[in-house]
Motif scaffolding. Structure first.
Motif, short mmCIF file in Angstrom:
data_model
loop_
_atom_site.label_atom_id
_atom_site.label_comp_id
_atom_site.label_asym_id
_atom_site.label_seq_id
_atom_site.Cartn_x
_atom_site.Cartn_y
_atom_site.Cartn_z
N ILE A 4 5.63 -26.93 31.84
CA ILE A 4 6.22 -27.00 30.73
C ILE A 4 6.64 -25.78 30.40
O ILE A 4 6.09 -24.33 30.66
N LEU A 6 7.66 -23.22 27.05
CA LEU A 6 7.67 -23.44 25.58
C LEU A 6 8.78 -22.45 24.89
O LEU A 6 9.14 -21.31 25.17
N LEU A 52 9.88 -27.89 25.87
CA LEU A 52 9.43 -28.21 24.61
C LEU A 52 10.25 -27.23 23.63
O LEU A 52 9.99 -25.84 23.54
N LEU A 83 11.39 -30.06 19.02
CA LEU A 83 10.41 -30.30 17.84
C LEU A 83 11.27 -30.11 16.58
O LEU A 83 12.13 -29.00 16.48
N LEU A 113 1.30 -35.09 20.65
CA LEU A 113 2.10 -34.01 21.30
C LEU A 113 1.82 -34.40 22.87
O LEU A 113 2.70 -34.35 23.81
N ILE A 117 4.66 -35.43 25.64
CA ILE A 117 5.17 -35.01 26.89
C ILE A 117 5.06 -35.77 27.86
O ILE A 117 6.18 -35.91 28.86
#
Length: 220
Positions: A4, A6, A52, A83, A113, A117
């Motif tokens: 992932i 961010l 994300l 988001l 969350l 994912i």
């Protein structure tokens, strides 16, 4: 292991998400970006399974970064989870066109969350029926919409593909569609992928956009 990236301009939020994600045995954060430009560059470098993505960031916003990531040939295996706040973010509908796979509010619970994912990485869209109607309604009524729209016609779909596409557009998961139609989730997934190929959709959410655009499903 699900990797992932961010992307958020708030360091505190990134730190919070990292601690939560890295606490799971099957998830790991491989990089952090403070703006959209960094997100696109780091995505190309690390090729994560998921980004994300905050929608509002400096230098390059999340919408533009999503379009760059989703259009990059080397990142076909990378999905973007946005988001945002469904009711107030006017750019979310455009992110659908750009290839985002789902949306979560920033007040999401830790459990939601993590589940989100895993849902997106598994190839399913993360859109509740209410969120879908809100976003598509805004998208259809907005002037001068831009982005990479699915270019194929739903007329090319079989009756079964149209039926499953309509159910997906209403926010049903593969499992829920399978239970309703009394088929296996794998069968549902196969039909979804065939429909996406025919319509020219990179992501399930783009197939949903096409379903609304072409009148297969109506906004309620």
């Amino acid at each position: 292991m699900i990797t992932i990236l961010l992307a958020d301009d708030q360091a505190l939020l990134r730190s919070t998400f990292r601690m939560l994600i890295d606490s799971c045995d099957d998830l790991t954060v491989v990089a952090e970006a403070a703006n959209g430009e960094e997100a696109a560059a780091l995505a190309r470098r690390h090729r994560p399974d998921l980004v994300l993505m905050d929608i509002r960031m400096p230098v390059l916003d999340g919408l533009a970064a999503t379009r760059l990531i989703c259009s990059a040939p080397e990142l076909t295996g990378t999905r973007v989870l946005i988001l945002t706040t469904f009711e107030t973010d006017e750019y979310v509908a455009h992110a659908l066109e750009a290839g985002a796979s789902g949306f979560l509010g920033k007040d999401v619970t830790p459990e939601a969350l993590l589940a989100g994912i895993r849902t997106v990485v598994a190839g399913e869209a993360l859109l509740s029926p209410a969120a879908t109607r809100t976003l598509i309604d805004r998208f259809l009524s907005g002037p001068g919409s831009t982005g990479d729209r699915p270019r194929g016609s739903l007329a090319a779909l079989t009756d079964r593909e149209r039926e499953i596409t309509a159910l997906a557009a209403h926010g049903l998961s593969n499992q829920e569609i399978a239970e309703r139609l009394v088929v296996s989730p794998l069968t549902v997934r196969t039909h979804i992928h065939r429909a996406m190929t025919k319509v020219g959709a990179r992501e399930r959410t783009q197939l949903v956009v096409a379903a609304y655009q072409q009148g297969l499903v109506r906004v309620r």
